[in-house]
Enzyme design. Structure first.
Site, PDB file in Angstrom:
ATOM      1  N   ASP A  21      37.415  95.994  49.098  1.00  0.00           N
ATOM      2  CA  ASP A  21      38.758  96.542  48.710  1.00  0.00           C
ATOM      3  C   ASP A  21      38.681  97.987  48.881  1.00  0.00           C
ATOM      4  OD1 ASP A  21      39.239  94.053  47.426  1.00  0.00           O
ATOM      5  OD2 ASP A  21      38.030  94.517  45.682  1.00  0.00           O
TER       6      ASP A  21
ATOM      7  N   LYS B 264      40.828  98.345  53.541  1.00  0.00           N
ATOM      8  CA  LYS B 264      40.681  97.928  55.101  1.00  0.00           C
ATOM      9  C   LYS B 264      42.231  97.710  55.762  1.00  0.00           C
ATOM     10  CE  LYS B 264      37.853  94.802  53.686  1.00  0.00           C
ATOM     11  NZ  LYS B 264      37.436  95.039  52.536  1.00  0.00           N
ATOM     12  N   GLY B 265      42.914  96.728  54.625  1.00  0.00           N
ATOM     13  CA  GLY B 265      44.225  96.174  54.986  1.00  0.00           C
ATOM     14  C   GLY B 265      45.065  97.663  55.450  1.00  0.00           C
TER      15      GLY B 265
ATOM     16  N   GLY C 182      42.026  90.286  49.878  1.00  0.00           N
ATOM     17  CA  GLY C 182      43.184  90.629  49.202  1.00  0.00           C
ATOM     18  C   GLY C 182      43.451  92.096  49.703  1.00  0.00           C
ATOM     19  N   HIS C 183      44.288  92.141  50.559  1.00  0.00           N
ATOM     20  CA  HIS C 183      44.595  93.474  51.092  1.00  0.00           C
ATOM     21  C   HIS C 183      46.032  93.974  50.862  1.00  0.00           C
ATOM     22  CE1 HIS C 183      41.081  92.422  53.496  1.00  0.00           C
ATOM     23  NE2 HIS C 183      41.583  91.814  54.286  1.00  0.00           N
TER      24      HIS C 183
ATOM     25  N   ARG D 100      27.048  71.260  59.310  1.00  0.00           N
ATOM     26  CA  ARG D 100      27.914  70.467  60.381  1.00  0.00           C
ATOM     27  C   ARG D 100      28.367  69.256  59.574  1.00  0.00           C
ATOM     28  NH1 ARG D 100      22.261  70.707  63.201  1.00  0.00           N
ATOM     29  NH2 ARG D 100      21.821  70.443  61.030  1.00  0.00           N
TER      30      ARG D 100
ATOM     31  N   GLN E 274      36.182  91.155  53.059  1.00  0.00           N
ATOM     32  CA  GLN E 274      34.819  91.411  52.270  1.00  0.00           C
ATOM     33  C   GLN E 274      34.261  92.832  52.711  1.00  0.00           C
ATOM     34  OE1 GLN E 274      35.382  88.060  53.307  1.00  0.00           O
ATOM     35  NE2 GLN E 274      36.848  88.356  51.706  1.00  0.00           N
TER      36      GLN E 274
ATOM     37  N   THR F 105      43.280  89.853  44.492  1.00  0.00           N
ATOM     38  CA  THR F 105      43.107  88.329  44.472  1.00  0.00           C
ATOM     39  C   THR F 105      43.080  87.760  43.266  1.00  0.00           C
ATOM     40  OG1 THR F 105      42.210  88.545  46.833  1.00  0.00           O
ATOM     41  CG2 THR F 105      41.944  86.413  45.564  1.00  0.00           C
TER      42      THR F 105
HETATM   43  P1  GDP Z   1      41.117  95.898  50.949  1.00  0.00           P
HETATM   44  O1  GDP Z   1      40.710  94.489  50.662  1.00  0.00           O
HETATM   45  O2  GDP Z   1      39.701  96.715  51.762  1.00  0.00           O
HETATM   46  O3  GDP Z   1      42.106  95.879  52.005  1.00  0.00           O
HETATM   47  O4  GDP Z   1      41.585  96.891  49.797  1.00  0.00           O
HETATM   48  P2  GDP Z   1      42.469  96.319  48.751  1.00  0.00           P
HETATM   49  O5  GDP Z   1      44.164  96.334  49.224  1.00  0.00           O
HETATM   50  O6  GDP Z   1      41.929  95.250  47.979  1.00  0.00           O
HETATM   51  O7  GDP Z   1      42.462  97.512  47.790  1.00  0.00           O
HETATM   52  C1  GDP Z   1      42.637  99.031  48.208  1.00  0.00           C
HETATM   53  C2  GDP Z   1      43.764  99.472  47.341  1.00  0.00           C
HETATM   54  O8  GDP Z   1      43.872 101.149  47.609  1.00  0.00           O
HETATM   55  C3  GDP Z   1      45.217  98.891  47.586  1.00  0.00           C
HETATM   56  O9  GDP Z   1      46.038  98.908  46.359  1.00  0.00           O
HETATM   57  C4  GDP Z   1      45.919 100.258  48.585  1.00  0.00           C
HETATM   58  O10 GDP Z   1      47.054 100.168  48.488  1.00  0.00           O
HETATM   59  C5  GDP Z   1      45.254 101.438  48.036  1.00  0.00           C
HETATM   60  N1  GDP Z   1      44.857 102.426  48.943  1.00  0.00           N
HETATM   61  C6  GDP Z   1      44.289 102.451  50.103  1.00  0.00           C
HETATM   62  N2  GDP Z   1      44.209 103.690  50.682  1.00  0.00           N
HETATM   63  C7  GDP Z   1      44.458 104.607  49.783  1.00  0.00           C
HETATM   64  C8  GDP Z   1      44.378 105.831  49.630  1.00  0.00           C
HETATM   65  O11 GDP Z   1      44.135 106.684  50.392  1.00  0.00           O
HETATM   66  N3  GDP Z   1      44.740 106.389  48.247  1.00  0.00           N
HETATM   67  C9  GDP Z   1      45.370 105.638  47.515  1.00  0.00           C
HETATM   68  N4  GDP Z   1      45.680 106.261  46.266  1.00  0.00           N
HETATM   69  N5  GDP Z   1      45.463 104.305  47.371  1.00  0.00           N
HETATM   70  C10 GDP Z   1      45.004 103.842  48.652  1.00  0.00           C
HETATM   71  P1  IMO Z   2      38.445  92.190  50.470  1.00  0.00           P
HETATM   72  O1  IMO Z   2      38.500  91.710  51.883  1.00  0.00           O
HETATM   73  C1  IMO Z   2      36.036  92.485  46.778  1.00  0.00           C
HETATM   74  C2  IMO Z   2      33.357  88.936  46.118  1.00  0.00           C
HETATM   75  C3  IMO Z   2      33.513  88.187  44.710  1.00  0.00           C
HETATM   76  C4  IMO Z   2      32.270  87.645  44.448  1.00  0.00           C
HETATM   77  C5  IMO Z   2      31.592  87.383  45.848  1.00  0.00           C
HETATM   78  C6  IMO Z   2      31.488  85.960  46.285  1.00  0.00           C
HETATM   79  O2  IMO Z   2      39.751  92.363  49.792  1.00  0.00           O
HETATM   80  O3  IMO Z   2      37.540  93.301  50.312  1.00  0.00           O
HETATM   81  P2  IMO Z   2      33.484  84.439  47.217  1.00  0.00           P
HETATM   82  O4  IMO Z   2      34.727  83.715  46.520  1.00  0.00           O
HETATM   83  O5  IMO Z   2      33.510  85.129  48.600  1.00  0.00           O
HETATM   84  O6  IMO Z   2      32.559  83.333  47.306  1.00  0.00           O
HETATM   85  O7  IMO Z   2      32.860  85.523  46.231  1.00  0.00           O
HETATM   86  O8  IMO Z   2      32.339  88.371  46.710  1.00  0.00           O
HETATM   87  N1  IMO Z   2      34.524  89.176  47.081  1.00  0.00           N
HETATM   88  C7  IMO Z   2      35.193  90.089  47.084  1.00  0.00           C
HETATM   89  N2  IMO Z   2      35.068  91.415  46.517  1.00  0.00           N
HETATM   90  N3  IMO Z   2      36.760  92.355  47.799  1.00  0.00           N
HETATM   91  C8  IMO Z   2      36.722  91.264  48.632  1.00  0.00           C
HETATM   92  O9  IMO Z   2      37.813  90.828  49.628  1.00  0.00           O
HETATM   93  C9  IMO Z   2      36.022  89.793  48.239  1.00  0.00           C
HETATM   94  N4  IMO Z   2      35.950  88.551  48.642  1.00  0.00           N
HETATM   95  C10 IMO Z   2      34.905  88.195  47.737  1.00  0.00           C
HETATM   96  O10 IMO Z   2      34.296  88.996  43.746  1.00  0.00           O
HETATM   97  O11 IMO Z   2      31.719  88.697  43.813  1.00  0.00           O
HETATM   98 MG    MG Z   3      40.817  93.485  48.714  1.00  0.00          MG
END
Ligand code: GDP
Ligand code: IMO
Ligand code: MG
Length: 427
Positions: A13, A16-17, A40-41, A142, A222, A298
């Site tokens: 989180d 990356k998205g 979840g991006h 497998r 992740q 997510t």
């Molecule tokens: P990801 O899983 O790595 O793609 O990240 P997530 O989307 O789960 O979580 C990142 C959160 O931070 C999202 O709500 C984005 O909209 C927000 N975000 C990303 N970059 C920035 C930033 O520079 N500033 C702020 N305030 N929010 C950001």
């Molecule tokens: P993004 O791509 C944050 C965490 C879960 C749990 C562990 C194992 O949005 O950064 P799983 O369902 O993969 O077997 O869960 O990994 N986890 C994440 N935490 N961001 C994610 O994805 C995650 N995907 C899995 O919370 O601790």
């Molecule tokens: Mg995420």
């Protein structure tokens, strides 16, 4: 021309998205190389907010081919739900490609995820419950099902029967209902016609694209500390989120990779269980969570929050061979008098600069902080590095020094344009 890996350098989180979406406008392909709909991006485009789980972030860039690589595990129901949801909002998803070798999440691997968590009781991992672990386990054992199996009914039936022969014994022993081979096969086959036009061979298609001078962005789900080999095992996901996973999960060799970009927050968050040395359990953690909107995309779970952890950043730099850092959410730290940065750990009374190899040590790691002056200004409108208040610039330069890697972009808000570029990553 470049192949660029964009990956999470903390516990997920990191943004990356958004980082990948930004590169999407320069990219010909965005390839998701690991994980599945546990990701979840969030990508914010103008007034619109998109939450992507299984689809690569490149789906939002009209000139880019989004590609689901062989390293991904695909829940077909989720795939088509996500496609339909985007189409209903006017997003063209017709360019999507899926590797014939990607594995399929089934009804029984989803069920086994829940049962495994229940069985672990107090030691549960806090998975997303999407069937990720059991699907990768089947891949390694497998007995997994792959996208290409959807087009050979006889072979598919035999594979499902072999897998269920073992799993049903286990499920029944636990008092759970067994799965019926015919039902599972019928559900899977119901997707076959819709999947067929999307199927691709990543090895040839992606290497050909690179041969033709096209730009390929490899998008990690992740993060480094959730990597099955290099993360905080067993509190990890079941795939290789690190840079090596980008090669095995796509079919591109390591000599073709030009840049490895680690996305990091200006602080750290984590969802699910497992060690987290800089975690803040009191008011400071609550403040970060509310200010940063730190709730899972997510599962909606509140994210655990803590200060920036430089040993973790240096570890991510080593494991991935980072060439650049994208630092996100700097705007969230405005208003602080001084900002703690963890520069080393204390473990059993001894100072260490490194993430220890033994998890039993890492669990005991206490952060050693240095304090950097904060700033009060709202920085969400800053467009260049020079626009930032001096203290914010100093904080970035300080993080760069303690992380041993250059910080190429800085996020100052969730919007597509709210990114300060110091060094271009492609183009
Ligand atoms: P990801 O899983 O790595 O793609 O990240 P997530 O989307 O789960 O979580 C990142 C959160 O931070 C999202 O709500 C984005 O909209 C927000 N975000 C990303 N970059 C920035 C930033 O520079 N500033 C702020 N305030 N929010 C950001
Ligand atoms: P993004 O791509 C944050 C965490 C879960 C749990 C562990 C194992 O949005 O950064 P799983 O369902 O993969 O077997 O869960 O990994 N986890 C994440 N935490 N961001 C994610 O994805 C995650 N995907 C899995 O919370 O601790
Ligand atoms: Mg995420």
């Amino acid at each position: 021309m470049p192949a660029v890996i964009v990956l999470g350098a903390q516990w997920g989180d990191e943004g990356k998205g958004k980082a990948t979406d930004q590169l999407g406008s320069h990219a010909d392909y965005v390839v998701k190389y690991n994980g599945g709909n546990n990701a979840g991006h969030t990508v914010v485009v103008g007034d619109e907010k998109f939450a992507l789980h299984l689809l690569p972030s490149g789906i939002l860039s009209p000139n880019c081919v989004p590609f689901i690589g062989n390293g991904v595990v695909v829940d077909l129901e989720v795939l088509f739900q996500e496609i339909e949801a985007l189409e209903s909002r006017g997003v063209d998803t017709s360019r999507l490609r899926i590797s014939a070798s990607a594995h399929i999440i089934t009804s029984y691997t989803r069920a086994l995820d829940a049962i495994s968590e229940k069985g672990l009781g107090d030691h549960k991992l806090g998975t997303t419950g999407r069937g990720i672990g059991p699907t990768y386990a089947d891949k390694m054992s497998r007995v997994g099902l792959r996208i290409q199996d959807l087009f050979d009914e006889e072979a598919l039936r035999q594979k499902v029967a072999s897998a269920l022969a073992q799993k049903n014994v286990f499920l029944q022993a636990l008092g759970e209902k067994p799965f019926v081979v015919d039902d599972v096969v019928a559900t899977l086959l119901s997707y076959a016609d819709r999947v067929r036009p999307l199927v691709a061979d990543g090895v040839y298609e992606l290497n050909k694209a690179l041969d033709e001078g096209k730009t390929v962005v490899l998008e990690g789900g992740q993060a480094t500390m959730l990597d099955i080999d290099h993360g905080t095992y067993p509190y990890v996901t079941s795939s290789n989120a690190t840079a090596g996973g980008a090669c095995t999960g796509s079919g591109i060799g390591p000599t073709r990779i030009d840049r490895v970009v680690g996305v990091m927050k200006a602080y750290v968050t984590r969802v699910g269980e497992g060690p987290f040395p800089t975690e803040l359990l009191g008011a400071d953690g609550e403040w970060l969570r509310e200010k940063g909107g730190e709730y899972g995309v997510t599962t909606g779970r509140p994210r655990r929050c803590g200060w920036y952890d430089a040993p973790l950043a240096r570890y991510a730099h080593s494991v991935n061979g980072l060439t650049d850092i994208v630092l996100t959410k700097l705007d969230v730290l405005s208003e602080l008098e001084k900002i703690p940065v963890c520069v080393a750990y204390e473990i059993d009374g001894k100072r260490t600069e490194e993430v220890p190899a033994f998890q039993s040590d890492f669990r005991k790691a206490k952060p050693i902080y240095e304090y950097v002056p904060g700033w009060k200004e709202d920085i969400s409108g800053c467009e260049t590095f020079e626009d930032l208040p001096e203290a914010a610039r100093e904080y970035v330069l300080y993080l760069e020094r303690v992380s041993h890697c250059r910080i190429s972009s800085i996020g100052v808000g969730p919007g597509r344009e709210q990114m300060i570029i110091r060094h271009e990553l492609v183009g």
